[in-house]
Design a protein around this motif. Sequence first.
Motif, PDB file in Angstrom:
ATOM      1  N   GLU A  22      -7.397   0.258   4.759  1.00  0.00           N
ATOM      2  CA  GLU A  22      -6.232  -0.500   3.879  1.00  0.00           C
ATOM      3  C   GLU A  22      -6.942  -1.445   3.076  1.00  0.00           C
ATOM      4  OE1 GLU A  22      -3.446  -1.959   6.679  1.00  0.00           O
ATOM      5  OE2 GLU A  22      -3.283  -0.051   7.825  1.00  0.00           O
ATOM      6  N   GLU A  24      -7.706  -4.838   1.271  1.00  0.00           N
ATOM      7  CA  GLU A  24      -7.730  -6.223   1.844  1.00  0.00           C
ATOM      8  C   GLU A  24      -6.538  -7.127   1.096  1.00  0.00           C
ATOM      9  OE1 GLU A  24     -11.307  -8.612   2.036  1.00  0.00           O
ATOM     10  OE2 GLU A  24     -12.358  -6.913   2.801  1.00  0.00           O
ATOM     11  N   LYS A  25      -5.695  -7.802   1.762  1.00  0.00           N
ATOM     12  CA  LYS A  25      -4.965  -8.827   0.980  1.00  0.00           C
ATOM     13  C   LYS A  25      -5.511  -9.795   0.663  1.00  0.00           C
ATOM     14  CE  LYS A  25      -1.038  -7.022   3.939  1.00  0.00           C
ATOM     15  NZ  LYS A  25      -0.003  -7.491   4.981  1.00  0.00           N
ATOM     16  N   LYS A  28      -4.543 -16.527   0.639  1.00  0.00           N
ATOM     17  CA  LYS A  28      -3.372 -17.645  -0.060  1.00  0.00           C
ATOM     18  C   LYS A  28      -4.172 -18.735  -0.177  1.00  0.00           C
ATOM     19  CE  LYS A  28       0.788 -15.289   2.048  1.00  0.00           C
ATOM     20  NZ  LYS A  28       1.784 -15.694   2.817  1.00  0.00           N
TER      21      LYS A  28
END
Length: 71
Positions: A22, A24-25, A28
């Motif tokens: 997946e 990486e996000k 923030k």
Amino acid sequence: MPRDANQPAALVVKMATERPLEPEKPAKDPAAVALGRKGGLKGGKARWEGISAKKRRELARKAARARWKKG
């Protein structure tokens, strides 16, 4: 070069059945998170303070009509 013909076959099966990683996000920005949280805590109460009673009544009626409108 693999000596056994089953080794390349096993590699192909492994590549075909493995779950893809997946992505990486992105992290923030803590400053942006703090600002957003600060504004969110005020909520509707702070927004209503600057609106006159007459305008609040009009908006409430409009919202009620929208909720009860037959669609």
